[in-house]
Design a protein around this motif. Structure first.
Motif, PDB file in Angstrom:
ATOM      1  N   ASN A  58       0.785  -1.200  -0.007  1.00  0.00           N
ATOM      2  CA  ASN A  58      -0.066   0.019   0.046  1.00  0.00           C
ATOM      3  C   ASN A  58       0.895   1.170   0.027  1.00  0.00           C
ATOM      4  OD1 ASN A  58      -2.471  -1.430  -0.017  1.00  0.00           O
ATOM      5  ND2 ASN A  58      -2.565  -1.621   2.192  1.00  0.00           N
TER       6      ASN A  58
ATOM      7  N   GLY B 291      -5.683   1.065  -6.209  1.00  0.00           N
ATOM      8  CA  GLY B 291      -5.131  -0.087  -6.634  1.00  0.00           C
ATOM      9  C   GLY B 291      -4.631   0.101  -7.955  1.00  0.00           C
TER      10      GLY B 291
ATOM     11  N   LEU C  20      -4.433  -4.053  -4.542  1.00  0.00           N
ATOM     12  CA  LEU C  20      -5.580  -3.204  -4.003  1.00  0.00           C
ATOM     13  C   LEU C  20      -5.164  -2.925  -2.476  1.00  0.00           C
ATOM     14  CD1 LEU C  20      -8.413  -2.376  -5.004  1.00  0.00           C
ATOM     15  CD2 LEU C  20      -9.371  -4.322  -3.845  1.00  0.00           C
ATOM     16  N   ASP C  21      -5.566  -1.527  -2.363  1.00  0.00           N
ATOM     17  CA  ASP C  21      -5.631  -1.258  -0.770  1.00  0.00           C
ATOM     18  C   ASP C  21      -6.283  -2.028  -0.069  1.00  0.00           C
ATOM     19  OD1 ASP C  21      -6.340   0.319   1.405  1.00  0.00           O
ATOM     20  OD2 ASP C  21      -5.512   2.053   0.469  1.00  0.00           O
TER      21      ASP C  21
ATOM     22  N   GLN D 156     -10.480  -4.051  -0.176  1.00  0.00           N
ATOM     23  CA  GLN D 156     -10.795  -5.483  -0.565  1.00  0.00           C
ATOM     24  C   GLN D 156     -11.945  -6.024  -0.341  1.00  0.00           C
ATOM     25  OE1 GLN D 156      -7.160  -7.568   1.108  1.00  0.00           O
ATOM     26  NE2 GLN D 156      -5.849  -6.136  -0.381  1.00  0.00           N
TER      27      GLN D 156
END
Length: 141
Positions: A2, A42, A63-64, A68
């Protein structure tokens, strides 16, 4: 993972990446943005990979963690596969996933990819998944 998304200049870096990578290959990573805020959450797309001296095209996604579980990665990965098989007419697309990354393994299987074998990428042991054009068109008919 991230850290990339948290950079203040992530958007500018991503724009420069798209401009340079697409000029050469006509594919690369796309940003995943929230429609309502244009927030970068993301990345997903296709990139070149050499594995066992064979040139491959790899599907990648990031993806952050706060986003999710909402289907963003799945939707993005499906779009990348569609582009790879429809527009680029690739014979197959692979994914390298660390074996303990259960969400990524489940996503790969969800979009029709199949486990092939265990490989080493640099110093990391990964599971190699693939989907061929024939499997893709059968799965998405």
């Amino acid at each position: 993972h991230n850290e990339y998304l948290a950079l203040p200049d992530a958007l500018e870096k991503h724009k420069a990446y798209i401009e340079h990578v697409y000029r050469f290959f006509n594919y690369g990573f796309w940003g995943i943005y929230l429609i309502e805020s244009d927030k970068l959450i993301g990345r997903c797309g296709l990139q070149n990979l050499v594995l066992d001296d064979i040139a491959e095209v790899e599907l990648g996604y990031l993806l952050d963690v706060n986003y999710q579980g909402y289907g963003y990665a799945s939707e993005s990965a499906e779009i990348a596969l569609s582009y790879g098989f429809h527009a680029l007419e690739l014979p197959r697309i692979v994914a390298l996933i660390e074996p303990d990354n259960t969400p990524s393994l489940l996503l790969a299987e969800h979009i029709g990819m199949h486990y092939i074998k265990t490989v080493q990428r640099e110093s990391i042991i990964c599971s190699l998944y693939q989907i061929t054009a024939q499997q893709y068109f059968s799965h998405h008919s």
